[in-house]
Design a protein around this motif. Structure first.
Motif, PDB file in Angstrom:
ATOM      1  N   PHE A  59      29.441  33.417  32.879  1.00  0.00           N
ATOM      2  CA  PHE A  59      29.518  31.949  33.074  1.00  0.00           C
ATOM      3  C   PHE A  59      30.699  31.873  33.791  1.00  0.00           C
ATOM      4  N   GLY A  60      31.488  32.786  33.378  1.00  0.00           N
ATOM      5  CA  GLY A  60      32.478  32.115  34.938  1.00  0.00           C
ATOM      6  C   GLY A  60      34.405  30.720  34.281  1.00  0.00           C
ATOM      7  N   LEU A  61      33.983  31.845  32.649  1.00  0.00           N
ATOM      8  CA  LEU A  61      35.735  31.112  32.241  1.00  0.00           C
ATOM      9  C   LEU A  61      36.761  31.878  32.881  1.00  0.00           C
ATOM     10  N   TRP A  62      36.120  32.628  33.672  1.00  0.00           N
ATOM     11  CA  TRP A  62      37.918  32.194  34.193  1.00  0.00           C
ATOM     12  C   TRP A  62      38.170  31.968  35.582  1.00  0.00           C
ATOM     13  N   ARG A  63      37.809  30.988  35.673  1.00  0.00           N
ATOM     14  CA  ARG A  63      37.774  28.893  36.097  1.00  0.00           C
ATOM     15  C   ARG A  63      38.929  28.899  35.965  1.00  0.00           C
ATOM     16  N   TYR A  64      39.091  28.759  34.307  1.00  0.00           N
ATOM     17  CA  TYR A  64      40.107  28.049  33.590  1.00  0.00           C
ATOM     18  C   TYR A  64      40.588  29.293  32.900  1.00  0.00           C
TER      19      TYR A  64
END
Length: 189
Positions: free
Chosen positions: A129-134
């Motif tokens: 889901f890519g929460l690492w972008r934040y």
């Protein structure tokens, strides 16, 4: 996401007294422990995202065996089966579930780099889901997991008659360890 994994271990310990905290903490990062020799040997690798320094969450992780959905399920089942020899059937199931929880938490933060099948057989779409972008949102979630897990552990240990000094020491060490690992994660070390 190492810090968040440890917070989950502390929360599970609050409900599952027979399994030692160290076993739950090791279980939550077991997929990463298995990943290390595969990473060193070049079987699995991490590529920095273009335009980043490769720090906290800035990489595509090709852990196509240890972090595939099926690979994680197999590692979790085998680990749980092995641990049931020491901590009984229920303890083995709990440890297996904790090992698999690693994949579920990684699904939230990873970029779309988690394959379904080991070795990415079939070249199916990868998940994440890519929460690492934040970065700060992810760090806040990890801190929350550590704080909630530590609070649940502290409350359960106090209720079951643990020595107040020991309970406070262990809880303080968990929070301090969580703070250090989170700081190292965010710093990209």
């Amino acid at each position: 996401m190492i810090t968040g994994h440890f917070g989950l271990a502390a929360a599970v310990k609050s409900f599952e007294r027979p399994v030692p905290l160290w076993g739950l903490m090791l279980g939550t990062v077991w997929l990463d422990v298995v990943f290390v020799p595969l990473y060193i040997s070049g079987v699995e690798h991490i590529d920095p995202l273009p335009g980043t320094d490769g720090g906290y969450g800035d990489g595509i992780i090709y852990a196509d065996y240890t972090h595939s959905l099926v690979g994680a399920l197999v590692i979790a089942a085998l680990t749980g089966l092995l641990m049931s020899r020491w901590w009984g059937r229920r303890g083995g199931v709990v440890v297996g579930a904790v090992v698999f929880s690693h994949w579920l938490l990684d699904l939230l933060v990873h970029h779309a780099d988690l394959p379904l099948l080991p070795g990415n057989l079939g070249d199916l779409p990868r998940m994440g889901f890519g929460l690492w972008r934040y970065h700060w949102l992810t760090a806040a979630i990890e801190a929350l997991l550590v704080l909630v897990g530590s609070a649940l552990y502290w409350r359960a240990a106090r209720r079951t008659g643990g020595s107040p000094g020991r309970v406070n020491l262990v809880t303080g060490l968990m929070v301090a360890f969580g703070a250090v690992t989170l700081a190292l994660d965010v710093a990209g070390l």
